[in-house]
Design a protein around this motif. Structure first.
Motif: not given
Length: 394
Positions: A199-219
Motif C-alpha cells: 500500500l505504501h508503494r502505491g499498489v492499487g488493490l491489496v487483498i489480504g487472506v487469513g483465518l484469524v479475526p484479529e489479524r484480518l482486522d489489523r490489515v
C-alpha cells in the motif's frame, strides 16, 4: 547470561549459559535490549528440530547496544545502538556484492549444500547462537550491524532485523505493475507488513487472506481488502477473481509456508518428522516432500495468467509435488528465498527515521520479559491472546 534455549519439540527454556566472547578481530558483543520471535522460530521447535541440539540459543531478530568491539572494528564503537540482521553475511564477497546476503560465500554451509549462516537457526544454517539472550556475539562488525539513532523506542528499529526487509523483498519479488493488484496469503507479521509496504508503494488493490479475526482486522485497518478463509474456503479463487475482472491478481505473496491450513496427510507427515530420531528425521526432510502446500497451491490458483508468485513463507521439504502443468500453462513467474536483510536496509531506514511511515511503533502486540519466553512461544503457537508479534526484553 540468561538465554532462551531449545530443548526438544515444543520445549524451550530460559537457562543460564556462558557469556559470549570476542573470537575474531572483527567481532562485536552486543547487549540485547529487544529481541523478536516469529513463525520461523516455531518451525525450529517443530519440523526442523532434528537439526538442533538441546541448549542451542534461539532468536534471529535482535537489537541492542554495542558493549565490546574487536581490535579491527572501526564502523561501530561501544555505546552505539545497532540492529542485527538475521543473515550472518560478510558484506564483501561476490554474493554480498550482488545484494544476495542470504547466499554469502564466506558463511555458506557448503557441507550441507545450504546458504549463508543465520543467527539462532539450526545446523542447516551454521548453528550460530541466537539473539533471544542478554548478549550476542556478532561477526563482521564493520559490515553487518545496522547503526540506528538514539531517541525513538526499540520498536521503531528492531524489526529491521527481519520483518520489514523480508516483507519488502516479498513485494519487490512480486513485481507488481504500477497501480496493479496483489493477494497476500497469511496475515502474520510478514504478511501484515507486506500488505502495508504494498500500500505504501502505491499498489492499487491489496487483498489480504487469513483465518484469524484479529489479524484480518489489523490489515484491513491499513486499507487492504481482507477475505476470511473460513468464509470463502474453496471459493477463495472465485472471490479474488470477482475483485479483479475475472483474472486474478497480478501477483500473489505466499507469507504462510509449511504451516499452511490444508492437507491432513501432510500435517501428519510434519508431526511424524518432529517425533522421529534426529538422523532419520533429517533423511526424511532431505529426501521427501513433507510440506503442507495449501497456500502455494492457492497462490497458483489466485494469480492471473502471466503473473508472479513471491514466496516468503518457509518450506522444508525436498521432494514436494508441484502442479507443473498449471505453472507452465498459466505462464507464472515464481520467486522466493531467504530475505537479504542488508540489501534492503537503505530503502527502509529512512521510512523509520523520517517518522513512522510503516506503523512499526505499534506493530508489536506483546512486550514480555525474556524469562516469559517459553509461555510466549506456546501462546504464539496457539495463536492465542491476540498475539501477532512479540518482543522479548532481557
Amino acid at each position: 547470561m540468561r538465554a532462551l534455549t531449545y530443548q526438544g519439540r515444543r520445549d524451550v527454556r530460559v537457562e543460564t549459559v556462558p557469556d559470549p566472547r570476542i573470537q575474531d578481530p572483527t567481532d562485536i558483543i552486543v547487549r540485547i535490549t529487544s529481541s523478536g520471535f516469529c513463525g520461523s522460530d516455531l518451525h525450529l521447535c517443530e519440523v526442523l528440530g532434528p537439526y538442533l541440539d538441546p541448549g542451542d540459543i534461539l532468536g534471529h531478530e535482535p537489537m541492542g547496544v554495542v558493549e565490546e568491539v574487536g581490535p579491527d572494528v572501526t564502523a561501530v564503537t561501544p555505546g552505539d545502538r545497532v540492529v542485527i540482521p538475521f543473515n550472518v553475511s560478510c558484506g564483501y564477497c561476490h554474493m554480498c556484492g550482488q545484494g544476495l546476503h542470504s547466499q554469502c560465500e564466506t558463511t555458506q554451509v557448503r557441507e550441507r549444500g545450504m546458504g549463508a549462516f543465520l543467527f539462532g537457526f539450526t545446523k542447516l544454517y551454521g548453528q550460530v547462537p541466537g539473539g533471544q539472550a542478554e548478549y550476542l556475539r556478532v561477526p563482521f562488525g564493520n559490515a553487518l550491524p545496522i547503526k540506528v539513532p538514539d531517541g525513538p523506542p526499540d520498536d521503531r528499529f528492531v524489526f529491521l532485523s527481519d520483518v520489514p526487509p523480508t516483507a519488502w523483498q516479498a513485494v519487490e519479488y512480486a513485481d507488481i505493475p504500477p497501480g496493479g493488484s496483489v493477494t497476500v496469503l497469511g496475515l502474520g507479521p510478514i504478511g501484515a507488513m507486506a500488505a502495508r509496504i504494498a500500500l505504501h508503494r502505491g499498489v492499487g488493490l491489496v487483498i489480504g487472506v487469513g483465518l484469524v479475526p484479529e489479524r484480518l482486522d489489523r490489515v484491513s485497518e491499513y486499507g487492504a481488502t481482507c477475505l476470511d478463509l473460513r468464509r470463502y474456503g474453496k471459493h477463495l479463487g472465485d472471490a479474488v477473481r470477482d475483485l479483479t475482472d475475472g483474472r486474478g491478481t497480478d501477483a500473489v505473496i505466499d507469507a504462510v509456508g509449511m504451516e499452511a491450513h490444508g492437507s491432513p496427510v501432510a500435517k501428519a507427515a510434519l508431526t511424524a518428522v518432529g517425533l522421529m530420531p534426529d538422523a532419520l528425521a533429517q533423511r526424511m526432510m532431505e529426501t521427501a516432500g513433507v510440506d503442507r502446500l495449501a497456500a502455494l497451491h492457492a497462490a497458483i490458483d489466485l494469480v492471473r495468467r502471466g503473473g508472479t508468485i513471491s514466496v516468503s513463507g518457509v518450506y522444508g521439504g525436498s521432494a514436494d509435488p508441484m502442479p507443473m502443468l498449471t505453472l507452465f500453462d498459466k505462464q507464472i513467474q515464481l520467486r522466493m528465498g531467504q530475505a537479504n536483510v542488508p540489501r534492503w536496509a537503505d530503502d527502509l531506514l529512512p521510512l523509520f527515521i523520517d517518522g513512522d511511515q510503516l506503523g512499526v511503533d505499534s506493530f508489536g502486540t506483546h512486550h514480555l520479559p525474556l524469562e516469559e519466553g517459553p509461555q510466549a512461544y506456546d501462546t504464539f503457537r496457539k495463536k492465542g491472546d491476540g498475539m501477532i508479534k512479540t518482543l522479548l526484553i532481557p
